[in-house]
Design an enzyme around this catalytic site. Structure first.
Site, short mmCIF file in Angstrom:
data_model
loop_
_atom_site.label_atom_id
_atom_site.label_comp_id
_atom_site.label_asym_id
_atom_site.label_seq_id
_atom_site.Cartn_x
_atom_site.Cartn_y
_atom_site.Cartn_z
N HIS A 183 0.84 -1.21 0.00
CA HIS A 183 0.00 0.00 0.00
C HIS A 183 0.87 1.25 0.00
O HIS A 183 1.83 1.36 0.77
CB HIS A 183 -0.93 0.00 1.21
CG HIS A 183 -2.06 -0.98 1.07
ND1 HIS A 183 -2.59 -1.67 2.14
CD2 HIS A 183 -2.75 -1.40 -0.02
CE1 HIS A 183 -3.57 -2.45 1.72
NE2 HIS A 183 -3.69 -2.30 0.41
N GLU A 205 1.75 3.36 3.10
CA GLU A 205 2.38 2.58 4.16
C GLU A 205 3.87 2.42 3.89
O GLU A 205 4.49 1.41 4.23
CB GLU A 205 1.67 1.22 4.29
CG GLU A 205 0.20 1.38 4.67
CD GLU A 205 -0.60 0.08 4.66
OE1 GLU A 205 0.01 -1.00 4.53
OE2 GLU A 205 -1.84 0.16 4.77
N HIS A 260 2.40 -4.33 6.77
CA HIS A 260 1.46 -3.24 6.52
C HIS A 260 1.43 -2.32 7.75
O HIS A 260 2.14 -2.56 8.72
CB HIS A 260 0.05 -3.79 6.26
CG HIS A 260 -0.10 -4.49 4.94
ND1 HIS A 260 -0.75 -3.93 3.86
CD2 HIS A 260 0.31 -5.72 4.53
CE1 HIS A 260 -0.73 -4.77 2.85
NE2 HIS A 260 -0.09 -5.87 3.23
N GLU A 295 0.53 -5.76 10.94
CA GLU A 295 0.13 -4.35 10.94
C GLU A 295 1.00 -3.58 11.94
O GLU A 295 0.81 -3.64 13.16
CB GLU A 295 -1.35 -4.23 11.31
CG GLU A 295 -2.30 -4.95 10.36
CD GLU A 295 -2.52 -4.19 9.06
OE1 GLU A 295 -1.94 -3.10 8.89
OE2 GLU A 295 -3.26 -4.70 8.19
#
Length: 395
Positions: A162, A165, A306, A365
């Site tokens: 992404h 990110e 991420h 994450e």
């Protein structure tokens, strides 16, 4: 650092002289036969750089060595000296210096160009690593893979699926840099002897899956795509919330793991800054490159970095093996991140990997807050995820 072979030199001697594991010297010089070194052959010593030094009036090679904690022969081999007594004031010689601090910067966000420079620097300092372009982005930028190690266990990690990110690329590159420093310095990380990991595990890394998207978030739209990108972004010059590739396709919604469900329920039905899964699964060159990499190499486990949430996801539709839960518990313990087995999501890279190969896959994450996470969180993120990085290699 480069030296040249003298009469009687061996790789084993270089390892003892520079205190670098023999296997790393052999792998750094893969085109050289270690059993028959030829005079004058260039040999790379990983984990070292050569530093210029101007000879002073009272200098001797022994005096310089004592002051710099360098062996006489290390200086002689680097400078191709025959006689250590023939120093000339004002002459420049080179001193071997062990790399003990990271080459990779953590002070500025990594654009695709900066990442390329960082990878080039690592390859020069640690020539036993392998760097390969596995594909290109929509705009033709290379998607690079770094490989380290020789073991039978195969572990893959990636970052910046992404666009906003991008901090994940910096984290992954710094983890790799610490690992390389530990290898060449014969040091440990969290008490773990990393050279054993090198022998046991082959580590694959793709530090930036989405170079076009990262560059868009950091630098704005390229001239060649300006009008198209501005239209997707509804005329706004603000790109901090952009997750997709340059065509407005969310790369982590591109994989054939119930992709049709995501296509049906995702709000965007056309290119968008985030969440649009594309006109079909694997329609984008970046996703195709990642899928081909995995299919061609059959990794034992994968980790996709991420942001944000300080949690990780490790299940998909019951396809995950029992080993996944054991790894999840260890990751949770060493990082403080929360392990979550299932979320209502499909078509992700991790989802597809677990479904297709029935092996452990994780979406990690990093950090907390609103993307893009600020660099002020970098050190904290790095410290917490270091344990996951190591555990994925040694378990």
């Amino acid at each position: 650092m480069e030296v040249r072979v003298r009469e009687g030199d061996t790789f084993s001697y270089y390892g003892r002289l520079f205190m670098v594991p023999l296997e790393l010297i052999i792998d750094a010089n893969e085109n050289v036969n270690p059993s028959s070194l030829k005079l004058g052959t260039k040999i790379m010593i990983p984990g070292y750089v050569s530093i210029p030094y101007t000879i002073k009036e009272e200098d001797t090679l022994w005096k310089i060595g004592n002051a710099k904690n360098l062996s006489l022969d290390a200086m002689m081999i680097l400078n191709q000296m025959q006689n250590p007594n023939q120093l000339v004031p004002g002459e420049i010689i080179y001193l071997p210096e062990r790399i003990s601090q990271p080459n990779v910067s953590s002070k500025l966000p990594f654009s695709a160009k900066i990442l390329m420079k960082q990878i080039t620097t690592l390859k020069k300092s640690y020539p036993f690593i392998n760097v390969k372009t596995i594909g290109t982005s929509v705009l033709g930028q290379p998607i690079q893979e770094i490989r380290i190690g020789k073991g039978l266990k195969k572990v893959h990690m990636n970052a910046s699926f992404h666009a906003n990110e991008w901090i994940t690329t910096m984290v992954l590159m710094n983890l790799v840099n610490q690992y390389l420093i530990s290898l060449t310095n014969r040091s440990t990380i969290r008490g773990i002897n990393t050279i054993n990991l090198y022998y046991e595990t082959e580590l694959s890394l793709v530090p930036m899956v989405n170079p076009d998207g990262v560059d868009l978030v950091l630098n704005g739209p390229p001239t060649s795509r300006h009008d198209e990108v501005m239209n997707i972004n509804e005329g706004s010059n603000e790109f901090v919330h952009w997750k997709a590739n340059i065509r407005g396709v969310d790369l982590n919604n591109q994989f054939p793991a119930n992709w049709e469900i995501e296509q049906e329920r995702k709000a965007p039905k056309s290119p968008a800054p985030r969440d649009y899964p594309g006109k079909s699964s694997l329609s984008e060159p970046e996703a195709i490159a990642m899928a081909n990499l995995i299919k061609d190499n059959q990794y034992d486990r994968i980790l996709a970095f991420h942001t944000q949430g300080e949690e990780f996801y490790w299940g998909y539709e019951g396809f995950e093996p029992p080993e996944s839960e054991l790894l999840a518990k260890e990751f949770e313990q060493v990082s403080g991140y929360k392990a979550i087995r299932n979320v209502d999501s499909h078509a992700g890279f991790k989802d597809w990997y677990i479904q297709e190969f029935k092996r452990p896959g994780f979406t990690i994450e990093l950090g907390r807050g609103i993307n893009p996470l600020p660099l002020s969180q970098f050190k904290d993120i790095l410290q917490k995820v270091e344990g996951i990085f190591l555990a994925s290699l040694y378990l």
